[in-house]
Design a protein around this motif. Sequence first.
Motif, short mmCIF file in Angstrom:
data_model
loop_
_atom_site.label_atom_id
_atom_site.label_comp_id
_atom_site.label_asym_id
_atom_site.label_seq_id
_atom_site.Cartn_x
_atom_site.Cartn_y
_atom_site.Cartn_z
N ALA A 111 0.82 -1.21 0.00
CA ALA A 111 0.00 0.00 0.00
C ALA A 111 0.86 1.26 0.00
N ASP A 112 0.34 2.28 -0.70
CA ASP A 112 0.95 3.61 -0.68
C ASP A 112 -0.14 4.62 -0.39
N ASP A 113 0.10 5.88 -0.68
CA ASP A 113 -0.90 6.92 -0.38
C ASP A 113 -2.17 6.81 -1.22
N GLU A 114 -2.11 6.11 -2.36
CA GLU A 114 -3.26 6.04 -3.26
C GLU A 114 -3.91 4.66 -3.36
N ASN A 115 -3.13 3.60 -3.18
CA ASN A 115 -3.63 2.24 -3.43
C ASN A 115 -3.37 1.33 -2.24
N GLU A 116 -4.28 0.40 -2.04
CA GLU A 116 -4.09 -0.64 -1.04
C GLU A 116 -3.17 -1.71 -1.61
N SER A 117 -2.70 -2.59 -0.77
CA SER A 117 -1.80 -3.67 -1.19
C SER A 117 -2.51 -4.64 -2.12
#
Length: 144
Positions: free
Chosen positions: A123-129
């Motif tokens: 995960a990052d600021d825009e998408n989940e893992s």
Amino acid sequence: MSTIKQFQVTFDCAEPQRVARFWCEVLGYVVPPPPEEFATWDDFNRAQPLEEQDSWAVCKDPSGVGPRMYFQRVPEGKVAKNRLHLDVRAGTGLVGEERLATLEAECARLVALGAVHVRTMVADDENESCIVMQDVEGNEFCLD
């Protein structure tokens, strides 16, 4: 308004029965019964011309909700990245570490069935893992 109410997902593959068994295990799908005049799928296959034996397989959602999946033998192997892939929704509603742990556990189950773990996208600021994988013949799919 469209009259289409259902769709089928079709896989080109070398070994339709093997790939169908894999996806049945992944999705909890089942192989439908053979045509009425045959006791088993083996009986059906033996009744076909040699070149048509084991040339296709089907699996379906036992609840009738998910799409039917059709696997057809083709002579050529897979040579490039899929232009279409399945997203297997194993982590729906989960976030963060709980989601990643759930995806990793499902990944381990699928690897035991013959899948290949390609990469884990954390995960990052825009998408989940999500986890990018390949089925038993190299077709890409995602656990998300």
